[in-house]
Design a protein around this motif. Structure first.
Motif, PDB file in Angstrom:
ATOM      1  N   THR A 401      35.721 -41.824  90.870  1.00 21.99           N
ATOM      2  CA  THR A 401      34.428 -41.139  90.694  1.00 21.99           C
ATOM      3  C   THR A 401      33.220 -41.975  91.110  1.00 21.99           C
ATOM      4  O   THR A 401      32.145 -41.429  91.335  1.00 21.99           O
ATOM      5  CB  THR A 401      34.246 -40.733  89.223  1.00 21.99           C
ATOM      6  N   ALA A 402      33.402 -43.322  91.197  1.00 25.80           N
ATOM      7  CA  ALA A 402      32.238 -44.170  91.517  1.00 25.80           C
ATOM      8  C   ALA A 402      32.596 -45.383  92.368  1.00 25.80           C
ATOM      9  O   ALA A 402      31.760 -46.287  92.529  1.00 25.80           O
ATOM     10  CB  ALA A 402      31.555 -44.628  90.224  1.00 25.80           C
ATOM     11  N   GLU A 415      26.721 -52.144  80.889  1.00 23.58           N
ATOM     12  CA  GLU A 415      27.243 -52.309  82.253  1.00 23.58           C
ATOM     13  C   GLU A 415      27.596 -50.953  82.867  1.00 23.58           C
ATOM     14  O   GLU A 415      27.297 -50.692  84.044  1.00 23.58           O
ATOM     15  CB  GLU A 415      28.478 -53.210  82.224  1.00 23.58           C
ATOM     16  N   ILE A 416      28.211 -50.097  82.073  1.00 22.87           N
ATOM     17  CA  ILE A 416      28.620 -48.789  82.588  1.00 22.87           C
ATOM     18  C   ILE A 416      27.411 -47.945  82.961  1.00 22.87           C
ATOM     19  O   ILE A 416      27.374 -47.322  84.032  1.00 22.87           O
ATOM     20  CB  ILE A 416      29.492 -48.061  81.546  1.00 22.87           C
ATOM     21  N   GLN A 417      26.397 -47.941  82.107  1.00 24.77           N
ATOM     22  CA  GLN A 417      25.259 -47.057  82.345  1.00 24.77           C
ATOM     23  C   GLN A 417      24.281 -47.606  83.379  1.00 24.77           C
ATOM     24  O   GLN A 417      23.471 -46.859  83.920  1.00 24.77           O
ATOM     25  CB  GLN A 417      24.530 -46.770  81.034  1.00 24.77           C
ATOM     26  N   THR A 418      24.349 -48.900  83.665  1.00 30.88           N
ATOM     27  CA  THR A 418      23.429 -49.468  84.667  1.00 30.88           C
ATOM     28  C   THR A 418      24.107 -49.703  86.018  1.00 30.88           C
ATOM     29  O   THR A 418      23.430 -49.706  87.050  1.00 30.88           O
ATOM     30  CB  THR A 418      22.841 -50.805  84.170  1.00 30.88           C
ATOM     31  N   GLU A 419      25.419 -49.883  86.017  1.00 34.74           N
ATOM     32  CA  GLU A 419      26.120 -50.248  87.262  1.00 34.74           C
ATOM     33  C   GLU A 419      26.987 -49.133  87.834  1.00 34.74           C
ATOM     34  O   GLU A 419      27.425 -49.219  88.982  1.00 34.74           O
ATOM     35  CB  GLU A 419      26.984 -51.496  87.019  1.00 34.74           C
ATOM     36  N   ILE A 420      27.252 -48.119  87.035  1.00 34.57           N
ATOM     37  CA  ILE A 420      28.121 -47.028  87.502  1.00 34.57           C
ATOM     38  C   ILE A 420      27.282 -45.772  87.757  1.00 34.57           C
ATOM     39  O   ILE A 420      26.563 -45.302  86.877  1.00 34.57           O
ATOM     40  CB  ILE A 420      29.218 -46.708  86.466  1.00 34.57           C
ATOM     41  N   ASN A 421      27.358 -45.268  88.979  1.00 38.10           N
ATOM     42  CA  ASN A 421      26.730 -44.001  89.337  1.00 38.10           C
ATOM     43  C   ASN A 421      27.815 -43.052  89.844  1.00 38.10           C
ATOM     44  O   ASN A 421      28.449 -43.339  90.874  1.00 38.10           O
ATOM     45  CB  ASN A 421      25.657 -44.190  90.412  1.00 38.10           C
ATOM     46  N   ILE A 422      28.013 -41.962  89.139  1.00 39.81           N
ATOM     47  CA  ILE A 422      29.059 -41.012  89.501  1.00 39.81           C
ATOM     48  C   ILE A 422      28.662 -40.261  90.767  1.00 39.81           C
ATOM     49  O   ILE A 422      27.546 -39.740  90.870  1.00 39.81           O
ATOM     50  CB  ILE A 422      29.313 -40.008  88.355  1.00 39.81           C
ATOM     51  N   PHE A 423      29.589 -40.211  91.734  1.00 35.30           N
ATOM     52  CA  PHE A 423      29.308 -39.537  92.998  1.00 35.30           C
ATOM     53  C   PHE A 423      28.994 -38.059  92.760  1.00 35.30           C
ATOM     54  O   PHE A 423      29.629 -37.400  91.923  1.00 35.30           O
ATOM     55  CB  PHE A 423      30.517 -39.623  93.934  1.00 35.30           C
ATOM     56  N   PRO A 424      28.064 -37.504  93.516  1.00 34.47           N
ATOM     57  CA  PRO A 424      27.836 -36.049  93.421  1.00 34.47           C
ATOM     58  C   PRO A 424      29.042 -35.300  93.974  1.00 34.47           C
ATOM     59  O   PRO A 424      29.719 -35.775  94.884  1.00 34.47           O
ATOM     60  CB  PRO A 424      26.587 -35.827  94.285  1.00 34.47           C
ATOM     61  N   SER A 431      23.352 -38.159  92.136  1.00 37.15           N
ATOM     62  CA  SER A 431      24.257 -39.089  91.460  1.00 37.15           C
ATOM     63  C   SER A 431      23.816 -39.191  90.010  1.00 37.15           C
ATOM     64  O   SER A 431      22.609 -39.182  89.727  1.00 37.15           O
ATOM     65  CB  SER A 431      24.216 -40.464  92.124  1.00 37.15           C
ATOM     66  N   VAL A 432      24.755 -39.296  89.099  1.00 33.29           N
ATOM     67  CA  VAL A 432      24.399 -39.321  87.680  1.00 33.29           C
ATOM     68  C   VAL A 432      25.113 -40.468  86.981  1.00 33.29           C
ATOM     69  O   VAL A 432      26.125 -40.982  87.451  1.00 33.29           O
ATOM     70  CB  VAL A 432      24.763 -37.982  86.987  1.00 33.29           C
ATOM     71  N   THR A 433      24.565 -40.863  85.848  1.00 35.41           N
ATOM     72  CA  THR A 433      25.154 -41.953  85.075  1.00 35.41           C
ATOM     73  C   THR A 433      26.168 -41.401  84.078  1.00 35.41           C
ATOM     74  O   THR A 433      26.209 -40.208  83.790  1.00 35.41           O
ATOM     75  CB  THR A 433      24.066 -42.719  84.311  1.00 35.41           C
ATOM     76  N   VAL A 434      26.993 -42.300  83.558  1.00 33.93           N
ATOM     77  CA  VAL A 434      27.981 -41.950  82.537  1.00 33.93           C
ATOM     78  C   VAL A 434      27.255 -41.790  81.202  1.00 33.93           C
ATOM     79  O   VAL A 434      26.392 -42.594  80.847  1.00 33.93           O
ATOM     80  CB  VAL A 434      29.063 -43.039  82.432  1.00 33.93           C
ATOM     81  N   SER A 435      27.612 -40.754  80.453  1.00 32.19           N
ATOM     82  CA  SER A 435      26.943 -40.470  79.181  1.00 32.19           C
ATOM     83  C   SER A 435      27.854 -40.804  78.008  1.00 32.19           C
ATOM     84  O   SER A 435      29.078 -40.853  78.131  1.00 32.19           O
ATOM     85  CB  SER A 435      26.543 -38.992  79.110  1.00 32.19           C
ATOM     86  N   THR A 436      27.243 -41.013  76.848  1.00 29.36           N
ATOM     87  CA  THR A 436      27.993 -41.287  75.634  1.00 29.36           C
ATOM     88  C   THR A 436      28.355 -39.973  74.954  1.00 29.36           C
ATOM     89  O   THR A 436      27.788 -38.913  75.247  1.00 29.36           O
ATOM     90  CB  THR A 436      27.167 -42.131  74.665  1.00 29.36           C
ATOM     91  N   ILE A 437      29.277 -40.051  73.993  1.00 29.83           N
ATOM     92  CA  ILE A 437      29.665 -38.861  73.237  1.00 29.83           C
ATOM     93  C   ILE A 437      28.474 -38.340  72.437  1.00 29.83           C
ATOM     94  O   ILE A 437      28.319 -37.121  72.273  1.00 29.83           O
ATOM     95  CB  ILE A 437      30.874 -39.167  72.313  1.00 29.83           C
ATOM     96  N   GLU A 438      27.615 -39.232  71.953  1.00 29.08           N
ATOM     97  CA  GLU A 438      26.433 -38.800  71.186  1.00 29.08           C
ATOM     98  C   GLU A 438      25.509 -37.937  72.049  1.00 29.08           C
ATOM     99  O   GLU A 438      24.975 -36.925  71.582  1.00 29.08           O
ATOM    100  CB  GLU A 438      25.667 -40.011  70.648  1.00 29.08           C
ATOM    101  N   GLN A 439      25.336 -38.315  73.306  1.00 33.82           N
ATOM    102  CA  GLN A 439      24.477 -37.540  74.198  1.00 33.82           C
ATOM    103  C   GLN A 439      25.066 -36.153  74.459  1.00 33.82           C
ATOM    104  O   GLN A 439      24.345 -35.155  74.518  1.00 33.82           O
ATOM    105  CB  GLN A 439      24.282 -38.306  75.519  1.00 33.82           C
ATOM    106  N   PHE A 440      26.372 -36.103  74.608  1.00 37.22           N
ATOM    107  CA  PHE A 440      27.036 -34.809  74.818  1.00 37.22           C
ATOM    108  C   PHE A 440      26.900 -33.926  73.582  1.00 37.22           C
ATOM    109  O   PHE A 440      26.644 -32.715  73.691  1.00 37.22           O
ATOM    110  CB  PHE A 440      28.512 -35.021  75.166  1.00 37.22           C
TER     111      PHE A 440
END
Length: 605
Positions: A401-402, A415-424, A431-440
């Motif tokens: 995915t990234a 590290e995940i939220q600053t270095e990982i960008n999920i491909f469109p 491109s979007v960042t990985v979210s936490t369960i709390e955000q969902f």
């Protein structure tokens, strides 16, 4: 080789042989009853072995047990024996019965042919014989070339495996090559059982005999065998046109006022059509075996006695009996039409991995797209980071995915939220960042969506279960979440520790008392979501959802069924199919409900 009928006369031969059909049908019904009794008894034996091994059910989640216990090995070996037994009864006995019919026996004995079929079993208790039976009962159905035994009629490659093959061209090419090879080998070996049974040859010798027939009579073998197979499937296709399509058009055209009288007529006509079509489908495999046996006898220069001219008594009796049953059905159902044949499906449409194939998987962007399309439920995957947070992602790494090969549990949340960008997923999307369960959970609460939260991967353990339960309770969202997992021990732990939360067990296959497992619902692969499984689970007051249902035909199939929900990558298409089904005619509503029972009786699907 004896001169035999030309391939174009195959259908004519079947029509001239129609006096045999009542006997073939009766033989098929008797065999089906015997096989049902054998499989029922075997089910009791399997459950006893599971109980002795401390299991309620054997599922895809605990398959290793089958290789680590004597009970498991007993189930495995006995399953192969039952497969061989079913093949001897369902194919070998019918070959013997067809030989008797074709060689002039007026009324072949069911008991005698069945006994002779069972006597062929020891002949296959060799490595070559076991391979022949495994090929016949397992490989051919898996390859989608047709059903050979009722016991393995629903055996197919899981849809998620085939979807994985299609995504990778080299694997899909390899899959197609294997399928083609199986088709060719099966066609060349189609007379193996005839040689083994009628000429009492050893299994491997019988395979060579079938291949030698092709080598020495290539033209006749190809034309007559292919024509016989084509004639059967053409007959089924024509039967579908005449008993389903044409009546549907006529009934939809002339019965439009929805009065009680019209619905009596509609119910009776639909039941009559279904009965006729079911009988034709039930006869299909027997007619194919009859034709193949006729070709075998011709090629072996053995005498085939022309069957007697039909008197038509069976057809008249069958039509009268079907008419009586159909009229009774019409009168009974007319008063409960909308209750028994609802126009609207109650199945919940659940977007797979947040929003299905609308956007980048397992992202808030994808979930928002699903919400905008009116989807009210989504399935997400949760894994734990190195510093103990929970992020929504499916794979163990972000490579797919990234383009990052690091494991989720080896990275911190920062590290995940600053270095990982999920491909469109497609051009024009961000491109979007990985979210936490709390955000969902916050977004699901805002949009009033239900989340099926899968405890995923290496970090799916009791700590994850405890943490997620705490987070959901803190947000007061217990009624908006269902916790699911492929690990039954984890599901059992959550159901026992947090009975106020809804839990679900994911499996690809299961045998035993599966509905008695300690959970609130089941998420099953499409191949395992049979009418019997749906009924058994719902009879226990539990829900059953099916995954991943992506093709239009699959979506339509399950929305017509009693399933509680479908998990799909195509939620928008599922909504379209749902709206289409709501516009079904009365005939189609009755037909769709009745035909859910048909596959259980068919030797060819």
């Amino acid at each position: 080789m004896n001169k035999r009928k030309e391939p174009v006369k195959i259908v004519s031969h079947l029509i001239n042989s129609r006096d045999v059909l009542p006997r073939l049908l009766l033989f098929h019904i008797c065999l089906s009853a015997l096989l049902a009794l054998i499989i029922f008894c075997y089910g009791w034996i399997v459950q006893a072995l599971l109980d002795a091994g401390g299991l309620v059910s054997l599922t895809s989640g605990n398959l290793k047990w089958i290789f680590t216990s004597w009970q498991g090995w007993t189930i495995l070996i006995s399953a192969m024996f039952i497969l061989m037994l079913c093949t001897c009864l369902e194919i070998n006995a019918r070959i013997l019965y067809c030989q008797e019919v074709l060689q002039g026996t007026r009324k072949p004995s069911f008991c005698q042919c069945t006994k002779q079929g069972l006597k062929t079993l020891p002949r296959f208790l060799t490595p070559a014989g076991i391979l022949v039976m495994f090929w016949t009962g397992i490989i051919i159905p898996l390859a989608g070339l047709g059903t050979t035994t009722t016991w393995t009629s629903s055996l197919r490659w899981p849809a998620w495996i085939l979807a994985g093959f299609k995504r990778t061209p080299i694997f899909y090419l390899l899959y197609g090559s294997v399928e083609g090879t199986i088709l060719i080998l099966s066609f060349l070996s189609i007379y193996t059982l005839h040689a083994a049974i009628l000429h009492k040859q050893k299994p491997w010798q019988a395979v060579h005999t079938s291949w030698r027939m092709f080598k020495t009579n290539r033209k006749e073998y190809l034309l007559e065998t292919a024509s016989a197979i084509a004639a059967i499937f053409l007959s089924i296709w024509l039967a579908g046109i005449l008993t389903i399509k044409v009546p549907a058009y006529l009934l939809n055209t002339f019965l439009t006022s929805h009065t009680v009288g019209e619905r009596v007529l509609l119910g009776a006509a639909t039941m009559f059509c279904v009965l006729v079509y079911t009988i034709i489908r039930m006869l299909a495999s027997s007619c194919l075996i009859l034709e193949l046996t006729s070709i075998w006898l011709s090629m072996q220069k053995e005498t085939e006695v022309p069957v007697r001219k039909p008197k038509g008594r069976f057809i008249r009796r069958f039509l009268l009996a079907s008419l009586a049953v159909s009229l009774a059905f019409g009168f009974v159902t007319a008063g409960y039409f909308d209750d028994w044949f609802p126009a609207k499906s109650d199945a919940l449409i659940i977007a797979h991995r947040a929003g299905g194939a609308l956007g980048a998987e397992n992202t808030l962007y994808d979930l928002e797209l699903a919400h905008e399309q009116g989807i009210t439920a989504g399935e997400i995957d949760v894994q734990r980071t190195k510093d103990g947070y929970y992020v929504v992602t499916h794979d163990n790494t972000f490579w797919r995915t990234a383009n990052d090969r690091r494991y989720v549990w080896d990275m911190t949340l920062e590290e995940i939220q600053t270095e990982i960008n999920i491909f469109p997923l497609r051009q024009g999307q961000p491109s979007v960042t990985v979210s936490t369960i709390e955000q969902f959970l916050d977004k699901a609460k805002e949009w009033n969506m239900h989340l099926f939260v899968e405890l995923k991967g290496y970090t799916a353990d009791t700590k994850m279960a405890d943490d997620l339960a705490r987070i959901v309770k803190e947000k007061n969202m217990a009624d908006q979440c269902t916790f699911i997992s492929l690990k039954y021990n984890l599901v059992d732990y959550m159901e026992t520790t947090y009975p106020e939360l809804e839990t679900g067990y994911i499996y690809n296959m299961a045998i035993g008392d599966t509905p008695d497992l300690n959970c609130d619902c089941f998420i099953v692969a499409s191949e395992a979501a049979t009418p019997a499984a749906i009924y058994a689970i719902q009879a226990k007051g539990k829900k059953i959802y099916v995954w991943s249902v992506n093709t239009t035909s699959q979506i339509e199939k399950f929305l017509k069924s009693d399933i509680d929900g479908i998990i799909t990558d195509q939620p928008v298409n599922a909504r379209k199919v749902e709206r289409k089904l709501e516009r079904r005619s009365d005939f189609q509503r009755v037909y769709d409900n009745l035909t859910t029972l048909i596959p259980s009786f068919l030797p060819i699907s």
